[in-house]
Design a protein around this motif. Structure first.
Motif, mmCIF file in Angstrom:
data_model
loop_
_atom_site.group_PDB
_atom_site.id
_atom_site.type_symbol
_atom_site.label_atom_id
_atom_site.label_comp_id
_atom_site.label_asym_id
_atom_site.label_seq_id
_atom_site.Cartn_x
_atom_site.Cartn_y
_atom_site.Cartn_z
ATOM 1 N N VAL A 186 40.851 32.486 61.720
ATOM 2 C CA VAL A 186 39.458 32.404 61.275
ATOM 3 C C VAL A 186 38.550 32.052 62.452
ATOM 4 C CG1 VAL A 186 37.855 31.184 59.749
ATOM 5 C CG2 VAL A 186 40.123 31.807 58.926
ATOM 6 N N GLY A 187 39.036 31.187 63.344
ATOM 7 C CA GLY A 187 38.256 30.854 64.526
ATOM 8 C C GLY A 187 38.016 32.059 65.410
ATOM 9 N N SER A 188 39.023 32.928 65.530
ATOM 10 C CA SER A 188 38.867 34.122 66.364
ATOM 11 C C SER A 188 37.962 35.159 65.713
ATOM 12 C CB SER A 188 40.235 34.745 66.656
ATOM 13 O OG SER A 188 40.801 35.293 65.478
ATOM 14 N N GLN A 189 37.829 35.123 64.395
ATOM 15 C CA GLN A 189 36.941 36.044 63.694
ATOM 16 C C GLN A 189 35.482 35.771 64.011
ATOM 17 O OE1 GLN A 189 38.487 35.999 59.450
ATOM 18 N NE2 GLN A 189 37.322 37.885 59.420
ATOM 19 N N ASN A 190 35.144 34.504 64.137
ATOM 20 C CA ASN A 190 33.756 34.109 64.336
ATOM 21 C C ASN A 190 33.427 34.055 65.817
ATOM 22 O OD1 ASN A 190 32.799 33.326 61.482
ATOM 23 N ND2 ASN A 190 34.772 32.297 61.665
ATOM 24 N N GLN A 191 32.271 34.580 66.180
ATOM 25 C CA GLN A 191 31.909 34.708 67.585
ATOM 26 C C GLN A 191 30.944 33.631 68.078
ATOM 27 O OE1 GLN A 191 33.550 37.458 69.378
ATOM 28 N NE2 GLN A 191 34.601 36.957 67.465
ATOM 29 N N ASP A 192 30.101 33.083 67.206
ATOM 30 C CA ASP A 192 29.198 32.023 67.655
ATOM 31 C C ASP A 192 29.891 30.673 67.582
ATOM 32 O OD1 ASP A 192 27.959 30.403 65.063
ATOM 33 O OD2 ASP A 192 28.644 32.429 64.590
ATOM 34 N N GLY A 193 29.411 29.726 68.380
ATOM 35 C CA GLY A 193 30.104 28.455 68.541
ATOM 36 C C GLY A 193 30.255 27.641 67.273
#
Length: 286
Positions: A186-193
């Motif tokens: 899930v962390g890799s899916q999201n691009q903003d910090g």
């Protein structure tokens, strides 16, 4: 490929699965010394998150009697800070490798010796980093040696390891392996910090709050409890703490996340597009 999710700052599940596969290929061929030191650094950060979590959760012993769920919630809310930092600086943890290696194995990539190296080297790097933080930054600095922290840490390990059954530790560790690799995905899916931090934090929050053991977390907590006087020998530390937790995390990460991502997104869903990618973009990274 461009999708609506990509344009709004997030990868689609298919794109994230392909990105995870590319990361797996990278780690399969990563130089040994680089893999070792990235995992030492990862364990340092996660263990410092552990210090923070213990200070917060064990600092008010009366809470355990009046509201036993609150210290667990505090532990869950604070421990994942280390995982977020690890992702932001590009360090690694052993628990991500079972997910990556499962995806590679189902795709028939790599050799057995590469798989063995990709498990052993990160594990040893994590152990070295966790021992450094428990011995130097937790005990030698006397950060966690005063009461109520000392007795709280010993009580935590006594209940979750010393008095727990081996198979129960294993089953809980399977759940942790699933949740922590889900956090990574899930962390890799999201691009903003902010979105990335939340994606990394929430599944690990669940795992820590319900006391599902994480390999590196218990490398740190177990060794720290031993140094503080817990009734756990070195043999018990490896046999009853690290072994079932490591095996459980491998099973959970490989089957519940790695196999799922491969089956759903790289084998079944949108089959022809995924297969074309595996033969083109994925092959170029070998």
């Amino acid at each position: 490929m461009q999708t609506e999710n990509t344009r709004t700052g997030a990868l689609s599940p298919l794109e994230a699965a392909q990105s995870t596969f590319e990361t797996a290929l990278h780690h399969l061929n990563e130089p040994t010394q680089l893999a070792f030191f990235k995992n030492v650094f990862g364990a340092l950060l996660l263990s410092f998150g552990g210090i923070f979590a213990l200070i917060v959760s064990q600092g008010s012993p009366g809470l355990e009697e009046t509201n036993p769920g609150l210290p667990k919630m505090l532990m869950g809310a604070t421990f994942p800070v280390g995982l977020v930092l690890i992702y932001f600086v590009g360090a690694e943890l052993f628990t991500g490798y079972p997910m990556w290696l499962a995806m590679l194995a189902f795709s028939r990539r790599g050799r057995p010796i590469q798989y063995l190296r990709a498990l052993v080297i990160p594990w040893l790097g994590n152990l070295a980093g966790a021992l450094l933080v428990s011995s130097v930054f937790s005990v030698a600095t006397q950060t966690l040696t005063p009461e109520p922290y000392k007795s709280g840490i010993i009580s935590l390990i006594t209940s979750t390891v010393i008095h727990a059954k081996w198979h129960v530790i294993l089953l809980k560790a399977i759940g942790c392996g699933y949740l922590v690799t889900l956090a990574m995905f899930v962390g890799s899916q999201n691009q903003d910090g902010i979105s990335k931090a939340l994606g990394l934090h929430l599944p690990f929050f669940i795992s820590t709050a319900i006391e599902f053991p994480h390999t590196v977390e218990y490398m740190y907590l177990g060794s720290l409890a031993m140094m503080l006087g817990a009734e756990m020998s070195v043999w018990m530390f490896f046999w009853k703490c690290l072994l079932p937790v490591t095996l459980g995390n491998i099973i959970g990460g490989a089957l519940f996340t790695g196999a799922y991502l491969w089956w759903v997104y790289l084998y079944c869903e949108d089959g022809e597009r995924a297969k074309d990618w595996l033969l083109s973009d994925g092959q170029q990274d070998m």
